[in-house]
Scaffold this motif. Structure first.
Motif: not given
Length: 466
Positions: A21-26, A153-155, A172-178, A461-466
């Motif tokens: 989950e990311s604002t870059a790709i949904g 904003a994903g490649v 997978l490259t994600l761009t979030e808030r620059g 079910g574990e969640l990891f943030s980056f």
């Protein structure tokens, strides 16, 4: 901030499914695989831990069912986004998903007949062939190294994983808030020593690395020694006067086996043997391998060219295809000299179980396992030495010779996994998936002791943030 929610292949080998989950790709799934190990009729029972209607896209690493098999169920429950994959992966998906659903529907029909006899109502299908067609219509296919825009904003980029045709390392490259972040998912990494596939591509940059660990606790036997052992086992079986059964995965492993058997044939080491490919799916997949031969390893193709190669079947002149059920059943009347390659690879379903019913109790039968056997699968029970198995409601004694050839694995071994991880120059956060507990812990310990890499082993079910 992006997150990874682990919904499969955590502390087990099958069921690859990770929600990014990311604002870059949904909301994007990395793989949507089924958990294998039980009987085929149970494969679609697992419920999704997320709402399929809210998933924006699926990125598929490759076509093996433990990475792709739940896609028809995802679509049936409301997913309608894109499925990103390579060209060959889609071609293989069409064969594999249709076959898997066909087996499921056949088993359901048989179960409903049993229920009717007992005065019970019929069970409704969880999935149907129309769901496979919808799944295939959602597939968008790409070449290796092609830059693919995904979300706002994903490649996405696929690299050759060297596991089966079309298998991919996902970048997978994600761009979030620059801020730019790179997630790399290994998918299933191939064994560089296999003959048909190229070595897995090296990747050098990532912030987060999700890496498979199927053989994280051991290395494979040397390829040359494995080929010699294979020839010795066939020679021993020939002296016993019986037959050889090889449970094999239809995609990848079967084609490697046909190549090795072809080499033995041209070395004069298959005299007196007839080889039977007893799997409609493996036959169809082998045709796809022939069609996409340009993607195979150049050394293997140069070797084949010496024999005026135009197909794997022509390379092995004593190969017989048995697509029809009647042809398959006729094999049970052969008293000796038959090498029968049949699915499924873990013996959870398919024609191999019928052959076991007729031959597992015979001392002149040799069963050769050439692939990983998941926990609780029939194949794993046989490798671990079980003395009786229940097949089609009947107890069968296990008196056949049970052998394992680890060197033909399509997965990277422990040392190869560690070497591939060391290509990364920026010390990514490393997460180990797609492995049983012993393999995960062994690989994590070695990465720390040898390279000072601290690897995470997530729970379901574990969640990891980056």
């Amino acid at each position: 901030m992006a997150t990874i929610h682990f919904h499969g292949a955590t502390q087990q080998v099958t069921g690859s499914c990770h929600l990014i989950e990311s604002t870059a790709i949904g909301k994007v799934l990395l793989d949507c695989g089924m958990e294998q190990g039980g009987d085929d009729g149970e494969l679609y029972q697992k419920q999704f831990a997320f709402n399929p209607q809210q998933i924006d896209a699926v990125i598929l690493s490759h076509a093996h069912l433990d990475h792709s098999g739940m896609l028809p169920k995802l679509v049936r429950q409301g997913f309608h986004g894109r499925i990103y994959c390579t060209h060959v992966t889609k071609a293989l998906l069409e064969v594999m998903l249709k076959d898997a659903v066909s087996i499921y529907l056949h088993d359901l029909e048989r179960e409903n007949i049993r229920r009717a006899r007992q005065g019970e109502g019929p069970l409704q299908p969880i999935i149907e062939q129309t769901d496979v067609q919808k799944t295939l219509s959602l597939c968008q296919t790409y070449d290796y190294l092609e830059s693919i825009s995904i979300g706002s904003a994903g490649v996405l980029k696929f690299r050759d994983a060297g596991h089966i045709l079309g298998s991919s390392i996902v970048e997978l490259t994600l761009t979030e808030r620059g801020e730019r972040k790179v997630l790399v998912f290994s998918g299933d990494l191939g064994n560089p020593d296999t003959v048909l596939m190229k070595a897995p591509s090296a990747v050098y940059h990532a912030d987060v690395l999700m890496m498979e660990s199927t053989y994280g606790d051991r290395d494979h036997r040397n390829y040359t020694n494995t080929c010699s052992q294979f020839a010795e086992l066939l020679d021993k079986a020939k002296k016993q006067g019986g037959n050889v059964l090889i449970p094999s995965f239809a995609v990848g492993r079967t084609q490697e086996l046909l190549f090795h058997l072809g080499c033995l044939y041209h070395q004069g080491k298959l005299e007196g043997w007839q080889v039977f490919l007893d799997s409609p799916m493996a036959i169809a997949v082998t045709e796809i391998y022939d069609r996409w031969a340009a993607l195979l390893d150049k050394k293997a193709m140069n070797h084949l060219a010496k024999y005026n190669y135009d197909s794997l079947q022509s390379f092995l002149p004593n190969l017989h295809l048995t697509p029809d059920p009647e042809q398959s059943m006729a094999l049970n009347r052969i008293k000796g000299g038959a090498i029968i390659i049949a699915g499924s690879g873990m013996c959870t379903g398919g024609r191999i179980r019928q052959h076991f019913k007729h031959r597992l109790w015979r001392t002149d039968t040799t069963v050769i396992f050439v692939g990983f056997q998941a926990r609780n699968s029939l194949g794993r029970l046989l490798v671990d030495g079980i003395k009786h198995v229940k097949l089609f409601g009947e107890q069968i004694a296990v008196k056949a010779q049970i052998e394992t050839l680890g060197g033909f694995s399509a997965h990277a071994g422990k040392t190869q996994l560690m070497e591939w991880q060391q290509h990364f120059k920026d010390s990514p956060k490393t997460i180990l998936v797609h492995g049983e507990v012993n393999a995960l812990e062994s690989l994590a310990q070695s990465l720390w002791s040898d390279y000072h890499v601290k690897a995470m082993i997530p729970h379901e079910g574990e969640l990891f943030s980056f």
